[in-house]
Design a protein around this motif. Sequence first.
Motif, mmCIF file in Angstrom:
data_model
loop_
_atom_site.group_PDB
_atom_site.id
_atom_site.type_symbol
_atom_site.label_atom_id
_atom_site.label_comp_id
_atom_site.label_asym_id
_atom_site.label_seq_id
_atom_site.Cartn_x
_atom_site.Cartn_y
_atom_site.Cartn_z
ATOM 1 N N VAL A 10 0.862 -1.175 0.000
ATOM 2 C CA VAL A 10 0.000 0.000 0.000
ATOM 3 C C VAL A 10 0.904 1.231 0.000
ATOM 4 C CG1 VAL A 10 -1.885 -1.170 1.201
ATOM 5 C CG2 VAL A 10 -0.118 0.004 2.530
ATOM 6 N N ASN A 11 0.308 2.406 -0.169
ATOM 7 C CA ASN A 11 1.107 3.629 -0.305
ATOM 8 C C ASN A 11 1.196 4.458 0.968
ATOM 9 O OD1 ASN A 11 1.666 3.019 -2.969
ATOM 10 N ND2 ASN A 11 -0.049 4.206 -3.765
ATOM 11 N N THR A 12 0.332 4.196 1.955
ATOM 12 C CA THR A 12 0.375 4.957 3.203
ATOM 13 C C THR A 12 0.122 4.021 4.383
ATOM 14 O OG1 THR A 12 -1.990 5.475 3.287
ATOM 15 C CG2 THR A 12 -0.591 6.983 2.027
ATOM 16 N N ARG A 13 0.517 4.480 5.570
ATOM 17 C CA ARG A 13 0.295 3.689 6.774
ATOM 18 C C ARG A 13 -1.194 3.603 7.110
ATOM 19 N NH1 ARG A 13 5.032 6.792 10.011
ATOM 20 N NH2 ARG A 13 4.694 8.219 8.271
ATOM 21 N N ALA A 14 -1.940 4.678 6.840
ATOM 22 C CA ALA A 14 -3.385 4.636 7.074
ATOM 23 C C ALA A 14 -4.038 3.578 6.177
ATOM 24 C CB ALA A 14 -3.996 6.011 6.808
ATOM 25 N N GLN A 15 -3.619 3.515 4.936
ATOM 26 C CA GLN A 15 -4.144 2.513 4.009
ATOM 27 C C GLN A 15 -3.778 1.110 4.480
ATOM 28 O OE1 GLN A 15 -2.622 2.823 0.018
ATOM 29 N NE2 GLN A 15 -4.383 1.797 -0.903
ATOM 30 N N ALA A 16 -2.598 0.944 5.045
ATOM 31 C CA ALA A 16 -2.190 -0.372 5.554
ATOM 32 C C ALA A 16 -3.148 -0.850 6.629
ATOM 33 C CB ALA A 16 -0.762 -0.303 6.111
ATOM 34 N N GLU A 17 -3.519 0.036 7.544
ATOM 35 C CA GLU A 17 -4.434 -0.363 8.620
ATOM 36 C C GLU A 17 -5.807 -0.736 8.068
ATOM 37 O OE1 GLU A 17 -3.754 -0.874 11.665
ATOM 38 O OE2 GLU A 17 -1.861 0.165 12.054
ATOM 39 N N LEU A 18 -6.316 0.062 7.123
ATOM 40 C CA LEU A 18 -7.648 -0.209 6.574
ATOM 41 C C LEU A 18 -7.669 -1.496 5.754
ATOM 42 C CD1 LEU A 18 -8.644 3.410 5.507
ATOM 43 C CD2 LEU A 18 -9.701 2.046 7.324
ATOM 44 N N VAL A 19 -6.629 -1.698 4.947
ATOM 45 C CA VAL A 19 -6.583 -2.913 4.123
ATOM 46 C C VAL A 19 -6.443 -4.153 5.010
ATOM 47 C CG1 VAL A 19 -5.185 -4.173 2.430
ATOM 48 C CG2 VAL A 19 -5.724 -1.761 2.062
ATOM 49 N N PHE A 20 -5.566 -4.083 6.011
ATOM 50 C CA PHE A 20 -5.412 -5.233 6.911
ATOM 51 C C PHE A 20 -6.731 -5.564 7.614
ATOM 52 C CE2 PHE A 20 -4.642 -6.882 11.195
ATOM 53 C CZ PHE A 20 -3.961 -8.057 10.899
ATOM 54 N N ARG A 21 -7.381 -4.546 8.133
ATOM 55 C CA ARG A 21 -8.648 -4.797 8.837
ATOM 56 C C ARG A 21 -9.712 -5.330 7.885
ATOM 57 N NH1 ARG A 21 -10.559 -4.170 13.695
ATOM 58 N NH2 ARG A 21 -12.770 -3.695 14.065
ATOM 59 N N GLY A 22 -9.750 -4.799 6.659
ATOM 60 C CA GLY A 22 -10.716 -5.293 5.685
ATOM 61 C C GLY A 22 -10.469 -6.741 5.307
ATOM 62 N N LEU A 23 -9.195 -7.110 5.118
ATOM 63 C CA LEU A 23 -8.872 -8.505 4.803
ATOM 64 C C LEU A 23 -9.224 -9.423 5.968
ATOM 65 C CD1 LEU A 23 -5.426 -8.119 2.982
ATOM 66 C CD2 LEU A 23 -7.604 -8.802 1.961
ATOM 67 N N TRP A 24 -8.985 -8.954 7.180
ATOM 68 C CA TRP A 24 -9.261 -9.804 8.340
ATOM 69 C C TRP A 24 -10.757 -10.091 8.477
ATOM 70 C CZ3 TRP A 24 -5.823 -12.742 10.305
ATOM 71 C CH2 TRP A 24 -6.073 -13.423 11.500
ATOM 72 N N ARG A 25 -11.582 -9.103 8.099
ATOM 73 C CA ARG A 25 -13.030 -9.326 8.142
ATOM 74 C C ARG A 25 -13.462 -10.377 7.133
ATOM 75 N NH1 ARG A 25 -14.886 -2.967 8.525
ATOM 76 N NH2 ARG A 25 -14.871 -2.784 10.802
ATOM 77 N N LEU A 26 -12.722 -10.476 6.022
ATOM 78 C CA LEU A 26 -13.056 -11.480 4.999
ATOM 79 C C LEU A 26 -12.449 -12.837 5.302
ATOM 80 C CD1 LEU A 26 -12.366 -9.257 1.847
ATOM 81 C CD2 LEU A 26 -14.618 -9.971 2.674
ATOM 82 N N ASN A 27 -11.595 -12.897 6.308
ATOM 83 C CA ASN A 27 -10.753 -14.064 6.549
ATOM 84 C C ASN A 27 -11.487 -15.136 7.355
ATOM 85 O OD1 ASN A 27 -8.529 -15.706 6.625
ATOM 86 N ND2 ASN A 27 -7.372 -14.442 8.071
ATOM 87 N N GLU A 28 -12.470 -15.764 6.727
ATOM 88 C CA GLU A 28 -13.282 -16.753 7.429
ATOM 89 C C GLU A 28 -12.495 -18.013 7.781
ATOM 90 O OE1 GLU A 28 -16.635 -17.483 4.974
ATOM 91 O OE2 GLU A 28 -17.551 -15.510 5.333
ATOM 92 N N THR A 29 -11.455 -18.307 7.003
ATOM 93 C CA THR A 29 -10.657 -19.510 7.281
ATOM 94 C C THR A 29 -9.457 -19.208 8.179
ATOM 95 O OG1 THR A 29 -9.426 -19.150 5.222
ATOM 96 C CG2 THR A 29 -11.339 -20.619 5.135
ATOM 97 N N ALA A 30 -9.339 -17.976 8.633
ATOM 98 C CA ALA A 30 -8.293 -17.580 9.591
ATOM 99 C C ALA A 30 -6.890 -17.889 9.101
ATOM 100 C CB ALA A 30 -8.547 -18.238 10.948
ATOM 101 N N ILE A 31 -6.624 -17.614 7.819
ATOM 102 C CA ILE A 31 -5.246 -17.775 7.354
ATOM 103 C C ILE A 31 -4.394 -16.676 8.003
ATOM 104 C CG2 ILE A 31 -5.924 -18.843 5.181
ATOM 105 C CD1 ILE A 31 -5.439 -16.166 3.800
ATOM 106 N N PRO A 32 -3.143 -16.960 8.308
ATOM 107 C CA PRO A 32 -2.312 -15.965 9.010
ATOM 108 C C PRO A 32 -1.921 -14.807 8.098
ATOM 109 C CG PRO A 32 -1.044 -17.947 8.532
ATOM 110 C CD PRO A 32 -2.451 -18.252 8.138
ATOM 111 N N ILE A 33 -2.294 -13.585 8.511
ATOM 112 C CA ILE A 33 -1.997 -12.357 7.778
ATOM 113 C C ILE A 33 -1.373 -11.371 8.757
ATOM 114 C CG2 ILE A 33 -2.951 -10.455 6.409
ATOM 115 C CD1 ILE A 33 -5.286 -12.277 5.662
#
Length: 817
Positions: free
Chosen positions: A260-283
Amino acid sequence: MAPLDAPKVLPAAFATWFDGRGWAPHAHQLGMLAAARAGSHALLIAPTGGGKTLAGFLPTLIDLAETPRRGLHTLYVSPLKALAVDIARNLEAPISEMALDISCETRTGDTPNHKRQRQRQKPPNILMTTPESLSLLLSFADAPRLFRNLKCVVIDELHSFAPTKRGDLLALALGRLQTLAPGCRRVGLSATIHDEPGFTRWLAPADDPVTLVHGAPAPDPVIQVRAPNARIPWSGHMALHNLPEVYRAITEHETTIVFVNTRAQAELVFRGLWRLNETAIPIGVHHGSLVKEQRRKVEAAMSRGELRAVVATSSLDLGIDWGNVDLVIQMGAPKGASRLLQRIGRANHRYDEPSKAMLFPGNRFEFLESWAAKDAVEAVDLDGEPLQLGALDVLAQHLLGTCCSDGFLADELFAQVTTAGPYRDLDRKVFNNVLDFVATGGYALGSYERYKRLAEDPDGRYRVANGRVARQYRMNSGVIVDAEQLAVRLGRGRKLGHVEEYFAMGLEPGDTFIFAGQLLEFQHIHEMSIITRRAKGGGDPKVPAYGGARMPLTTRLSDRVRAALAAERDWKKYPTEVREWLEKQKEVSELPGPDGLLVESFPQGSGTGVRHFTVAYSFEGRNAHQTLGMLLTRRMLRAGLHPLGFVATDYVIAVWSLNPVTDVDSLFDQDMLGDDLESWMAESSMLRRHFRNVAIITGIIERRYPGVEKTGRQITFNSDLIYDVLRKHEPGHILLQATRADAATGLTDIRRLGEMLTRVQGKIRHRVLDRISPLAVPVLLEIGRESVMNASVDELLAREEELVAEAGFGPREPADA
């Protein structure tokens, strides 16, 4: 250089080690060995995964294996602490497997104090460090003893240093090292050098010859620009609408880095991926504001192959070798071809296999940019910042650091400084002015005892005035000036990282925000820490933003975007929505071309609420556009047009006013960089911000004292006082010269703006429209989100839903975050 036969040039132990791994030395690795045996400085340009690091260290390992010795032999200088640690770990393999009696350690800001003390007394053979830590080492009285037998300095990712103040600091340190160890060789490593003569000159001491070694090209990377299954947003840069496709790509690959291009974007993308992470793969998530323990934990987990993905900023751009990464994802546009190539190189860190990357643009303009970046990478058309003259504030810091060691004679130090590439053309009068400032504060500050930091001996040797000066130098040195930060803690316990002070000041008890991949609730501020607890969810959490975090579009890539708009035959590669957008623009107005400047004018609103918009498609990056907006509104105010505000993106600037613009040529005349620029900069808080940074780098504003750290407000208050004194009493002071030089290429990017105004003179096309054009929709949707003036735009925000329809399209989908 003639080809070399590996068995004949490699010692038996090294040839056996290569054979045991099923490897054969690359030609460029043998070429670097030949340069070392000839005693030549060398610059290696080779693709990622081509063994650049081993090529840089192979001569050192062979020399130490053939002639074991104690003491420091080779310095390795890295742009990142994480890279220094990673390289040290990678060197352990050949050293241990060949049973070499070679010691290798790291020294960065994260190194414990007891280890740093021991390294000065008993240095390792190979020391991995950063420019800041190297400069600190050179400031001690024992520097001549420590470095006298130094044989080689390896500078990794050279392209990331040279155009920056960190590069200036490193170049000055290299000049000092060359004096302490005259036979020391310099070695530069990079995959993305866009100016070979310039970087060669930067690397060489004085005008010594440099052997240029090229690696064979790697297979072409496989790059996809992905369109979402959902509709493509008109504006926004976070690209969060792509997350379902991003998550699917992660699950289909072994290990993925999501850049990602900014630290704020990193937090939002990580949180968004974690919400989709139904199989709990390590991210994991990795960025520079997290505590080092969390960053190291993520790095170690990636090295062990325990993570399926990590969301990262530029903190992982460079050099980290994780061989199991088989996919790189770029969220949002990359902003530069070299940056994209560097990031793509993190995938398939092997020389004979193509890297694989997916680009997920955040909006319609970013589709054009992403395709332009893809085409540039495939054409090996690299970009980068132009090399600059050395910064005077960095020179001032270097003079002070040199005095903290064993002092200097002015003539000798001037001769030494001018061997450094960025300072080769330094005028002696300017040098003397910098020296006078460091020694006395200069004319305007000379009456204050605290600014008298150097004393001159009867023999003309300068030394620090007292021990306090040396202590404060070592506590405050460095050229990375971040905004003042507060620690983020869970309760009174574990520290998670840091956020900038201005963000903390806007929090109220009960507010929630996303940080370190967690949802936190703000409780209160205690001393220099934000005290939080884990939140249970709900509400509208904030995301910390960081000043200066957004990377502007590079000049070279902006040229390609303009060319792409004019190349209608190539539009077929774009998604249908993007093609229709461009076709409608051509129908309603016209398209920006590779030359000149397209300016559109159109009204918004009706009756007494009408506003007149002027939109310029200049594609010169956000920083230059912000400055352009400030200057345009000053001119419009003087012309009686009553400007109300402006908004800028990397591609477009829009200004709105009560009266319409009629004389566009005069509005965009080059003379705006004369009196208008001077008067704006005299009033602008941006120039004060640049001055604050310069004052910190030169050491006249000290952020840290033993056991105490100043707040950002204290630092700003002090720097504003000094700024006002200098402007009034000594406008030619060296600090103000350094401030203006920073403004030319920093947040104001005056240099690039000037180049654009020169290029478009006589080529401005003004289209007067009766309604908004399709290309103007994205920038108008930014109003209220990115506006930098206190304009009243409530009526425009209330009509957002109408803008797209007015431009000739159907109902608008929500803009991306």
